[in-house]
Design a protein around this motif. Sequence first.
Motif, PDB file in Angstrom:
ATOM      1  N   SER B  82     -52.000  67.214  27.141  1.00 22.88           N
ATOM      2  CA  SER B  82     -50.713  67.132  27.026  1.00 22.88           C
ATOM      3  C   SER B  82     -49.953  68.458  27.693  1.00 22.88           C
ATOM      4  O   SER B  82     -50.067  69.156  27.055  1.00 22.88           O
ATOM      5  CB  SER B  82     -50.156  66.607  25.652  1.00 22.88           C
ATOM      6  OG  SER B  82     -48.938  66.145  25.957  1.00 22.88           O
ATOM      7  N   ALA B  87     -46.338  64.252  31.757  1.00 24.03           N
ATOM      8  CA  ALA B  87     -46.763  63.477  33.052  1.00 24.03           C
ATOM      9  C   ALA B  87     -47.040  62.226  32.640  1.00 24.03           C
ATOM     10  O   ALA B  87     -48.222  61.414  32.434  1.00 24.03           O
ATOM     11  CB  ALA B  87     -48.213  64.440  33.151  1.00 24.03           C
ATOM     12  N   VAL B  88     -45.813  61.403  32.711  1.00 23.69           N
ATOM     13  CA  VAL B  88     -45.827  60.129  32.539  1.00 23.69           C
ATOM     14  C   VAL B  88     -45.170  59.475  33.650  1.00 23.69           C
ATOM     15  O   VAL B  88     -44.346  60.315  34.445  1.00 23.69           O
ATOM     16  CB  VAL B  88     -45.193  59.569  31.320  1.00 23.69           C
ATOM     17  CG1 VAL B  88     -45.890  59.951  30.013  1.00 23.69           C
ATOM     18  CG2 VAL B  88     -43.785  60.477  31.036  1.00 23.69           C
ATOM     19  N   ASP B  89     -45.455  58.254  33.943  1.00 23.80           N
ATOM     20  CA  ASP B  89     -44.886  57.475  35.069  1.00 23.80           C
ATOM     21  C   ASP B  89     -43.679  56.847  34.933  1.00 23.80           C
ATOM     22  O   ASP B  89     -43.423  56.080  34.067  1.00 23.80           O
ATOM     23  CB  ASP B  89     -45.780  56.475  35.786  1.00 23.80           C
ATOM     24  CG  ASP B  89     -45.287  56.080  37.282  1.00 23.80           C
ATOM     25  OD1 ASP B  89     -43.936  56.086  37.311  1.00 23.80           O
ATOM     26  OD2 ASP B  89     -46.182  55.775  38.048  1.00 23.80           O
ATOM     27  N   GLU B  90     -42.579  57.481  35.488  1.00 29.32           N
ATOM     28  CA  GLU B  90     -41.274  56.981  34.943  1.00 29.32           C
ATOM     29  C   GLU B  90     -40.665  55.753  35.372  1.00 29.32           C
ATOM     30  O   GLU B  90     -39.898  54.973  34.871  1.00 29.32           O
ATOM     31  CB  GLU B  90     -40.206  57.994  35.531  1.00 29.32           C
ATOM     32  CG  GLU B  90     -39.983  58.589  36.806  1.00 29.32           C
ATOM     33  CD  GLU B  90     -38.901  59.559  36.950  1.00 29.32           C
ATOM     34  OE1 GLU B  90     -38.377  59.640  38.003  1.00 29.32           O
ATOM     35  OE2 GLU B  90     -38.306  60.172  35.992  1.00 29.32           O
ATOM     36  N   TYR B  91     -41.403  55.110  36.373  1.00 26.58           N
ATOM     37  CA  TYR B  91     -41.065  53.754  36.755  1.00 26.58           C
ATOM     38  C   TYR B  91     -41.775  52.696  36.015  1.00 26.58           C
ATOM     39  O   TYR B  91     -41.507  51.639  36.098  1.00 26.58           O
ATOM     40  CB  TYR B  91     -41.355  53.537  38.247  1.00 26.58           C
ATOM     41  CG  TYR B  91     -40.652  54.631  39.104  1.00 26.58           C
ATOM     42  CD1 TYR B  91     -39.160  54.249  39.128  1.00 26.58           C
ATOM     43  CD2 TYR B  91     -41.022  55.697  39.682  1.00 26.58           C
ATOM     44  CE1 TYR B  91     -38.434  55.008  40.037  1.00 26.58           C
ATOM     45  CE2 TYR B  91     -40.356  56.479  40.472  1.00 26.58           C
ATOM     46  CZ  TYR B  91     -39.015  56.160  40.566  1.00 26.58           C
ATOM     47  OH  TYR B  91     -38.479  56.935  41.374  1.00 26.58           O
ATOM     48  N   LEU B  92     -42.751  53.070  35.262  1.00 24.56           N
ATOM     49  CA  LEU B  92     -43.699  52.255  34.140  1.00 24.56           C
ATOM     50  C   LEU B  92     -42.858  52.152  33.044  1.00 24.56           C
ATOM     51  O   LEU B  92     -42.143  53.196  32.640  1.00 24.56           O
ATOM     52  CB  LEU B  92     -45.074  52.864  34.259  1.00 24.56           C
ATOM     53  CG  LEU B  92     -45.925  52.731  35.420  1.00 24.56           C
ATOM     54  CD1 LEU B  92     -47.310  52.765  35.119  1.00 24.56           C
ATOM     55  CD2 LEU B  92     -45.791  51.556  36.409  1.00 24.56           C
ATOM     56  N   THR B  93     -43.058  51.089  32.071  1.00 20.86           N
ATOM     57  CA  THR B  93     -42.698  51.047  30.784  1.00 20.86           C
ATOM     58  C   THR B  93     -43.501  52.200  29.898  1.00 20.86           C
ATOM     59  O   THR B  93     -44.908  52.379  30.401  1.00 20.86           O
ATOM     60  CB  THR B  93     -42.610  49.995  30.295  1.00 20.86           C
ATOM     61  OG1 THR B  93     -43.918  49.146  30.172  1.00 20.86           O
ATOM     62  CG2 THR B  93     -41.830  48.845  31.161  1.00 20.86           C
ATOM     63  N   VAL B 101     -53.594  54.416  30.924  1.00 12.59           N
ATOM     64  CA  VAL B 101     -54.336  55.696  30.856  1.00 12.59           C
ATOM     65  C   VAL B 101     -55.543  54.846  30.180  1.00 12.59           C
ATOM     66  O   VAL B 101     -56.920  55.321  30.090  1.00 12.59           O
ATOM     67  CB  VAL B 101     -53.739  56.464  29.868  1.00 12.59           C
ATOM     68  CG1 VAL B 101     -54.559  57.484  29.301  1.00 12.59           C
ATOM     69  CG2 VAL B 101     -52.537  57.128  30.614  1.00 12.59           C
ATOM     70  N   LEU B 144     -44.627  60.285  24.395  1.00 11.12           N
ATOM     71  CA  LEU B 144     -45.380  59.412  25.087  1.00 11.12           C
ATOM     72  C   LEU B 144     -46.572  60.242  25.841  1.00 11.12           C
ATOM     73  O   LEU B 144     -47.488  59.402  25.811  1.00 11.12           O
ATOM     74  CB  LEU B 144     -44.517  58.658  26.103  1.00 11.12           C
ATOM     75  CG  LEU B 144     -45.186  57.650  26.986  1.00 11.12           C
ATOM     76  CD1 LEU B 144     -45.634  56.472  26.081  1.00 11.12           C
ATOM     77  CD2 LEU B 144     -44.004  57.033  27.941  1.00 11.12           C
ATOM     78  N   ASP B 145     -46.202  61.320  26.414  1.00 15.16           N
ATOM     79  CA  ASP B 145     -47.173  61.983  26.928  1.00 15.16           C
ATOM     80  C   ASP B 145     -48.241  62.539  25.935  1.00 15.16           C
ATOM     81  O   ASP B 145     -49.688  62.175  26.493  1.00 15.16           O
ATOM     82  CB  ASP B 145     -46.695  63.396  27.520  1.00 15.16           C
ATOM     83  CG  ASP B 145     -47.374  64.004  28.305  1.00 15.16           C
ATOM     84  OD1 ASP B 145     -48.233  63.615  29.179  1.00 15.16           O
ATOM     85  OD2 ASP B 145     -47.780  65.191  28.154  1.00 15.16           O
ATOM     86  N   LEU B 146     -48.008  62.750  24.690  1.00 18.15           N
ATOM     87  CA  LEU B 146     -48.849  63.092  23.756  1.00 18.15           C
ATOM     88  C   LEU B 146     -49.530  61.776  23.453  1.00 18.15           C
ATOM     89  O   LEU B 146     -50.896  61.954  23.359  1.00 18.15           O
ATOM     90  CB  LEU B 146     -48.238  63.893  22.630  1.00 18.15           C
ATOM     91  CG  LEU B 146     -49.050  64.261  21.468  1.00 18.15           C
ATOM     92  CD1 LEU B 146     -50.145  65.310  22.022  1.00 18.15           C
ATOM     93  CD2 LEU B 146     -48.304  64.769  20.224  1.00 18.15           C
ATOM     94  N   GLY B 148     -50.437  59.526  25.559  1.00 18.57           N
ATOM     95  CA  GLY B 148     -51.183  59.315  26.450  1.00 18.57           C
ATOM     96  C   GLY B 148     -52.542  60.402  26.290  1.00 18.57           C
ATOM     97  O   GLY B 148     -53.499  59.622  26.586  1.00 18.57           O
TER      98      GLY B 148
END
Lengths: 269, 342
Positions: B82, B87-93, B101, B144-146, B148
């Motif tokens: 993390s 590093a999350v996709d902002e267009y996805l929920t 992932v 959310l990143d964590l 992931g």
Amino acid sequence: MSTMTIHKSLLDGAIVAKRNLIKIKRVPDLLVFSTMSPIMFILLFAYVFGSAINVPGLSYREFLIPGIFAQTVIFGATITGAGLADDIQKGIIDRFRSLPMARSAVLVGRTTSDVLNNVLVIFIMSLTGLAVGWRIRSSFFEAAAGFLLLLLFAYAISWIMAWVGLIVPSPEVVNNASFMIIFPLTFIANTFVPTNGFPPVLRAIANWNPVSSVTQAARQLFGNTSAKYPPPKDWSLQHPVIYTLAWVALLLAVFIPLSVRQYKRAASR
Amino acid sequence: MGDVIRATGLVKNYGNLRALDGLDLAVPEGTVLAVLGPNGAGKTTAVRILATLLQSDGGSAEVAGFDVASQPGKVREHIGLSGQYAAVDEYLTGFENLDMVGRLYGLGKRRSRERAHELLERFTLTDAADRTVKTYSGGMRRRLDLAGALVAQPPVLFLDEPTTGLDPRSRTDMWEVIVELVKAGSTLLLTTQYLEEADRLADDILVIDHGREIAHGTADDLKAQVGGERVEVVVGSNADVAAAKTILSELADGACVVEEHTRRITAPVKGGAGVLMEALRRLDAEGIEVLDVALRRPTLDDVFLTLTGHAAEVEPAADAKAKGKGKGTKSAPAEFEETAAR
């Protein structure tokens, strides 16, 4: 490579492609703009230039539409580059690279979702073309082959763009750089006007330009040709399908390995 | 117990800049190592090498028993990463991000969905599960990143500056989550610019600067080296400075420092709040007006000043290079100086 790894590569590629398609759904502007400009091109060329350009034995609109298809799918390929550059900038590539997933998946997923994007764009453009008087005069299978060849060519261009997207510092650069290259590439060709009137050097470049061959191939496969206007004598335009396929094979053979290598190194910058 | 993460003599150059200069580190199973240092010290570079994102120019490293250079695929099966840039996709929920992932870790369709829901609940993101990440706050993105990184329940976790840029409330939430992870037995390497954070979370602290180790030990070891807490008092009138200094000297653990123009007296102390209370009582008994009083813990700046003789300098250029993008710089922040009675 065992079947297990091939299976995992394809699955991972599909997962990444699905993610890219969700983005198209969530940001519809992207699709709107990538279809608006070709529609505008069709209308401008059909009604403005079309009134002055004369193609012997053929309506200019029938001549024009395959050319615009070729130009549009090539522009569509830039999404690949911009998308990858964006993923690097946002750090998502780091996440992908730290996962035990296939190394090729991000690139395969990206180029695959862009083919699907191109399918949609070609569909919308075909409707526009039909509305302004374009007609398919060949068999169903020939027409399908024409569309397939266009998509295949675009897929090869996507891999060039993937490589570009991985080496540039930001997505904006992809758009600007590709504009500079794609515009001349698609204009110094038979896409919008017959090449017979070009100055000799330019005509030679245009006739051997793969954009011309893919356009000529599409025209033949859609039946948008006329006996009164035979293609130039150059081998590339006498055998446009083979010449185009050779380019596709060459581009894929060069740019797939280059892109995968660059992907592995991408985060080190 | 063996070392789950071990690196020997790591070297990494960016052009002329030496980001890592022979770094050694070891993290025994089930423990937490905090790599502490200012921006540009090489923290992120070290994490990226250990997480197989970057190849070192020298030295070697093993994670979960696999060599990062020759068996990166095996390493990736055992780690969660993390970063400081969520590093999350902002267009996805939120759900779609975690589900994706999970699928990429090879958990399978059903297990990925279950795991995504579990993690969303654990990180109090259930209400936001079906909103695109674009609408999330900075703290939510970081959680959310964590999440992931935890999808596949990897035994080894790398957290690169997990709380940098978070507001104090989100930071405390993040600490709680990390403490839970450690209780559950994860082996964790985290980087931070905050001594307080390292103190709270880590068994072992490695202080680095210019890609080299400059100190290593427990939080107590480092504090003993740096010196402990200080009481700072600002008095109301110049006439009282001498008297206040005498009172504080009686309670101090070393020499007091006086800044005449600000009427500030700083006294190194042992015993924390008790000493502070006693100091206030005595100052009050003498009728000395106190404008400000604080109990300060050593900050990263103090550590650096003591260990290297220079402040924790910030090198945005080196930092930007190491992370691939420029970002605001930060040195040890004021909010970690614990301030008592105002």
